[in-house]
Design a protein around this motif. Sequence first.
Motif, mmCIF file in Angstrom:
data_model
loop_
_atom_site.group_PDB
_atom_site.id
_atom_site.type_symbol
_atom_site.label_atom_id
_atom_site.label_comp_id
_atom_site.label_asym_id
_atom_site.label_seq_id
_atom_site.Cartn_x
_atom_site.Cartn_y
_atom_site.Cartn_z
ATOM 1 N N GLN A 1 72.643 10.916 -36.298
ATOM 2 C CA GLN A 1 73.967 10.648 -36.405
ATOM 3 C C GLN A 1 74.636 10.542 -34.894
ATOM 4 O O GLN A 1 74.381 11.386 -33.862
ATOM 5 C CB GLN A 1 74.957 11.637 -37.119
ATOM 6 N N LEU A 2 75.481 9.656 -34.882
ATOM 7 C CA LEU A 2 76.081 9.393 -33.538
ATOM 8 C C LEU A 2 77.391 9.315 -33.876
ATOM 9 O O LEU A 2 78.020 8.483 -34.744
ATOM 10 C CB LEU A 2 75.747 7.886 -32.753
ATOM 11 N N VAL A 3 78.424 9.961 -32.964
ATOM 12 C CA VAL A 3 79.639 9.743 -33.314
ATOM 13 C C VAL A 3 80.502 9.320 -31.785
ATOM 14 O O VAL A 3 80.312 10.233 -30.958
ATOM 15 C CB VAL A 3 80.353 11.213 -33.617
ATOM 16 N N ASP A 4 81.108 8.130 -32.015
ATOM 17 C CA ASP A 4 81.872 7.428 -31.047
ATOM 18 C C ASP A 4 83.186 8.045 -30.907
ATOM 19 O O ASP A 4 83.692 8.308 -32.020
ATOM 20 C CB ASP A 4 81.889 6.012 -31.095
ATOM 21 N N SER A 5 83.746 8.197 -29.819
ATOM 22 C CA SER A 5 85.213 8.421 -29.586
ATOM 23 C C SER A 5 85.726 7.909 -28.289
ATOM 24 O O SER A 5 84.901 7.555 -27.479
ATOM 25 C CB SER A 5 85.306 9.782 -29.825
ATOM 26 N N SER B 1 82.961 8.176 -25.468
ATOM 27 C CA SER B 1 81.956 9.218 -25.615
ATOM 28 C C SER B 1 81.127 8.839 -26.976
ATOM 29 O O SER B 1 81.585 8.391 -27.680
ATOM 30 C CB SER B 1 82.531 10.475 -25.904
ATOM 31 N N CYS B 2 79.896 9.220 -26.592
ATOM 32 C CA CYS B 2 78.896 9.278 -27.803
ATOM 33 C C CYS B 2 78.007 10.353 -28.201
ATOM 34 O O CYS B 2 77.426 10.679 -27.077
ATOM 35 C CB CYS B 2 77.866 7.908 -27.425
ATOM 36 N N ALA B 3 78.320 11.037 -29.013
ATOM 37 C CA ALA B 3 77.747 12.448 -29.102
ATOM 38 C C ALA B 3 76.799 12.229 -30.484
ATOM 39 O O ALA B 3 76.949 11.732 -31.560
ATOM 40 C CB ALA B 3 78.571 13.413 -29.540
ATOM 41 N N ALA B 4 75.618 12.913 -30.159
ATOM 42 C CA ALA B 4 74.612 12.911 -31.148
ATOM 43 C C ALA B 4 74.853 14.194 -31.818
ATOM 44 O O ALA B 4 74.681 15.364 -31.435
ATOM 45 C CB ALA B 4 73.221 12.725 -30.446
ATOM 46 N N SER B 5 74.220 14.114 -33.215
ATOM 47 C CA SER B 5 74.029 15.214 -34.007
ATOM 48 C C SER B 5 72.878 15.124 -34.854
ATOM 49 O O SER B 5 72.466 14.340 -35.257
ATOM 50 C CB SER B 5 75.374 15.519 -34.699
ATOM 51 N N GLY B 6 72.094 16.336 -34.762
ATOM 52 C CA GLY B 6 70.969 16.214 -35.798
ATOM 53 C C GLY B 6 69.678 15.914 -35.023
ATOM 54 O O GLY B 6 68.569 16.016 -35.644
ATOM 55 N N PHE B 7 69.928 15.426 -33.647
ATOM 56 C CA PHE B 7 68.682 15.078 -33.054
ATOM 57 C C PHE B 7 69.057 14.985 -31.520
ATOM 58 O O PHE B 7 70.142 15.279 -31.162
ATOM 59 C CB PHE B 7 68.327 13.800 -33.501
ATOM 60 N N ARG C 1 75.096 9.643 -18.860
ATOM 61 C CA ARG C 1 74.458 10.529 -19.907
ATOM 62 C C ARG C 1 74.375 11.879 -19.529
ATOM 63 O O ARG C 1 74.047 12.004 -18.339
ATOM 64 C CB ARG C 1 73.193 10.119 -20.502
ATOM 65 N N ASP C 2 74.538 12.887 -20.212
ATOM 66 C CA ASP C 2 74.627 14.523 -20.186
ATOM 67 C C ASP C 2 73.658 14.817 -21.047
ATOM 68 O O ASP C 2 74.107 15.306 -22.203
ATOM 69 C CB ASP C 2 75.911 15.008 -20.010
ATOM 70 N N ASN C 3 72.422 14.873 -20.937
ATOM 71 C CA ASN C 3 71.460 15.468 -21.976
ATOM 72 C C ASN C 3 71.716 16.791 -22.306
ATOM 73 O O ASN C 3 71.386 17.043 -23.478
ATOM 74 C CB ASN C 3 69.938 15.110 -21.554
ATOM 75 N N ALA C 4 72.233 17.562 -21.388
ATOM 76 C CA ALA C 4 72.667 19.044 -21.834
ATOM 77 C C ALA C 4 73.658 18.955 -22.913
ATOM 78 O O ALA C 4 73.669 19.911 -23.731
ATOM 79 C CB ALA C 4 72.971 19.925 -20.405
ATOM 80 N N LYS C 5 74.500 18.184 -22.966
ATOM 81 C CA LYS C 5 75.405 18.137 -23.739
ATOM 82 C C LYS C 5 75.201 17.201 -25.009
ATOM 83 O O LYS C 5 76.037 16.899 -25.787
ATOM 84 C CB LYS C 5 76.772 17.696 -23.124
ATOM 85 N N ASN C 6 74.130 16.501 -24.754
ATOM 86 C CA ASN C 6 73.639 15.404 -25.787
ATOM 87 C C ASN C 6 74.697 14.424 -26.090
ATOM 88 O O ASN C 6 75.181 13.947 -27.033
ATOM 89 C CB ASN C 6 73.468 16.218 -27.179
ATOM 90 N N THR C 7 75.381 13.590 -25.076
ATOM 91 C CA THR C 7 76.139 12.908 -25.018
ATOM 92 C C THR C 7 76.166 11.753 -23.782
ATOM 93 O O THR C 7 75.492 12.089 -22.968
ATOM 94 C CB THR C 7 77.637 13.758 -24.673
ATOM 95 N N VAL C 8 76.683 10.778 -24.149
ATOM 96 C CA VAL C 8 76.567 9.408 -23.525
ATOM 97 C C VAL C 8 77.973 9.025 -23.229
ATOM 98 O O VAL C 8 78.597 8.994 -24.171
ATOM 99 C CB VAL C 8 75.373 8.404 -23.866
ATOM 100 N N TYR D 1 84.017 -0.976 -30.254
ATOM 101 C CA TYR D 1 82.723 -0.353 -29.240
ATOM 102 C C TYR D 1 82.165 0.776 -29.919
ATOM 103 O O TYR D 1 82.695 1.604 -30.578
ATOM 104 C CB TYR D 1 83.171 0.111 -27.950
ATOM 105 N N TYR D 2 80.866 0.720 -30.071
ATOM 106 C CA TYR D 2 80.097 1.422 -30.626
ATOM 107 C C TYR D 2 78.803 1.745 -30.060
ATOM 108 O O TYR D 2 78.233 0.833 -29.209
ATOM 109 C CB TYR D 2 79.677 1.285 -32.218
ATOM 110 N N CYS D 3 78.094 2.997 -29.971
ATOM 111 C CA CYS D 3 76.719 3.293 -29.499
ATOM 112 C C CYS D 3 75.814 3.361 -30.332
ATOM 113 O O CYS D 3 75.663 3.328 -31.519
ATOM 114 C CB CYS D 3 76.968 4.664 -28.582
#
Length: 131
Positions: free
Chosen positions: A3-7, A21-27, A72-79, A94-96
Amino acid sequence: QLQLVDSGGGLVQPGGSLRLSCAASGFSLDYYVIGWFRQAPGKEREGVSCISSTETNTYYLDSVKGRFTISRDNAKNTVYLQMNSLKPEDSAIYYCAAALDRNVATVQAMCVMTLSSLDAWGQGTLVTVSS
């Protein structure tokens, strides 16, 4: 489930700025190439900017070069997509999206991939540039 969540979208005046921001969850995003896409009403979807899994390579659509910055900040799992000097023609949803780096030849290729070729994409965030 990937899942990716755009905001971060919103209404901004011409010349203004927004950060998406594009945050990933579940991976973990560590091994994924990430792209930002946009689609305006009545227009084709276009790849705005893409970034490699290691942040080494980036691609920008000609019309946003010098104004948008992907990171991107891989530590935060966010682009992120920092958008400056916004113009009315930047208005769109806009969507990631993410694709495994071993399946992507170049970041530019990522930005033209079809939805069916992508591993995950966000729900979209609306950007409106208007006075």
